[in-house]
Design an enzyme around this catalytic site. Structure first.
Site: not given
Ligand SMILES: *[C@@H]1O[C@H](CO)[C@@H](O)[C@H](O)[C@H]1NC(C)=O
Ligand SMILES: [Zn+2]
Length: 365
Positions: A91, A93, A132, A239, A290
């Site tokens: 989380h 940039a 975020d 997202d 996953q």
């Protein structure tokens, strides 16, 4: 120079020839689903979010249309990028830049491109870039059980998403980016509504509303409220689109997000807290995390998105999703039980390349 340093250039020519010419070259393909945001971030010296967002706002003509002040805009984008935590494996940039790039791809899909206003596009891109903001690298249950002030402030409800939104509003007000527009209030509210839609724990709400609209075929994109809903769904897809990217990109995101989960698990262990689901490195693997995420979160969302926008991009995304799931299944043969289909409705969309790839994957195990 320090990693966050930006060259002192006229922001219009923020990617001037001798500074990261290769990055500028990459931006010519910013609408490609194979866009390598990790490479772009390296080429821009860790400034992918600033450069990508600036480029898109400029390319859509939004800077001119909304008479955005260059100095304020540049300051706003730098502050946004700096408010992300570099040290978060996931989380950070670069995730925000990746979501913004995906959002751009969705905004260009025919159904959206034909109906969205410039204001919708501005909001969509800004929401993606800020969705975020100031993420602490741990999830909401962690904040609640450690009595974090944000959990109290937002009463245990969409704690992170509320914080991302309020942080974005704080930066908008601080930089006065939209103070010349009569719609400033509306921007803040709609930004909130978009960012709050990224709360995964509320996915079923959004998904059943989307499904109902698609079943009734009553989405009317001439209505602002319906366009806003479609933007919410597009942002939700952007997202969590990592599993729909080509394997080489998708795999890196998977490693990063699992690293962040396991890091939270390690903190929980150290402080003798109950270990959150998916966060125990001894009970989970990247592949098992996953496969579960793809099966229960990503596939249901994209199955509906494809019904809404059945395009070449959507088929490409489903194709990667199927192949990536098969790749993880092949790495985790014993987890194939969790990749079984059948619990969800046997929708047309999920039968396509994903299930073919999936059954190939399970034959191998
Ligand atoms: C939030 O959850 C914690 C832990 O379950 C609880 O102690 C607290 O009272 C809750 N706060 C609110 C405002 O509901
Ligand atoms: Zn996100």
């Amino acid at each position: 120079s320090p990693p966050q340093a930006l060259p002192h250039l006229n922001p219009l020519h923020i990617l001037d020839e001798d500074y990261c010419g290769q990055a500028k070259c990459m931006l010519e393909k910013v609408g490609s689903w194979n866009f390598d945001i990790f490479l772009f971030d390296r080429l821009t010296n860790g400034n992918s979010l600033v450069f990508l967002t600036f480029h898109l706002l400029n390319q859509y003509g939004l800077i001119e249309l909304f008479q955005l002040d260059m100095v304020k805009l540049r300051r706003f984008l730098v502050l946004v990028q700096e408010d992300y935590h570099n040290q978060n494996p996931y989380h950070n940039a670069v995730h925000a830049a990746d979501v913004t790039q995906a959002m751009h791809c969705y905004l260009r899909e025919p159904k959206l491109a034909q109906s969205l206003t410039s204001f919708d596009i501005l909001l969509g891109l800004l929401a993606a870039a800020t969705h975020d903001l100031d993420h602490p690298g741990v999830n909401q249950p962690f904040l609640i059980k450690t009595n974090h002030y944000l959990a109290a402030l937002y009463r245990n409800t969409s704690v992170l998403e509320n914080h991302h939104w309020r942080s974005a509003v704080g930066l908008l007000r601080e930089t006065e980016l939209f103070s010349h527009l009569p719609v400033e209030d509306s921007i803040e509210r709609q930004l909130g509504s978009l960012i709050l839609a990224t709360d995964i724990s509320r996915q079923n709400e959004y998904l059943s509303r989307f499904r109902t609209h698609l079943d009734e075929n009553d989405l009317c994109l001439g209505h602002a409220s319906h366009r806003h809903f479609v933007l919410q769904m597009a942002l939700k897809c952007a997202d969590i689109c990592n599993p729909c990217r080509p394997w080489e990109l998708s795999k890196q995101w998977s490693e990063k997000v699992t690293e962040e989960f396991f890091h939270q698990g390690d903190i929980e262990k150290k402080h003798k807290l109950e270990i959150s689901p998916l966060c125990d490195s001894e009970a989970n693997t990247i592949a098992s995390v996953q496969i579960g995420f793809m099966t229960y979160v990503v596939e249901p969302l994209f199955a509906e998105w494809v019904r809404f926008s059945d395009t070449r991009l959507s088929q490409t995304m489903l194709g990667h999703l199927g192949l990536n799931k098969a790749s993880w299944s092949a790495l985790e043969p014993e987890a194939s039980g969790s990749s079984e289909e059948g619990e969800s409705e046997p929708g047309r969309a999920t039968e396509e390349p994903s299930s073919r790839a999936l059954s190939q994957g399970s034959q191998e195990s």
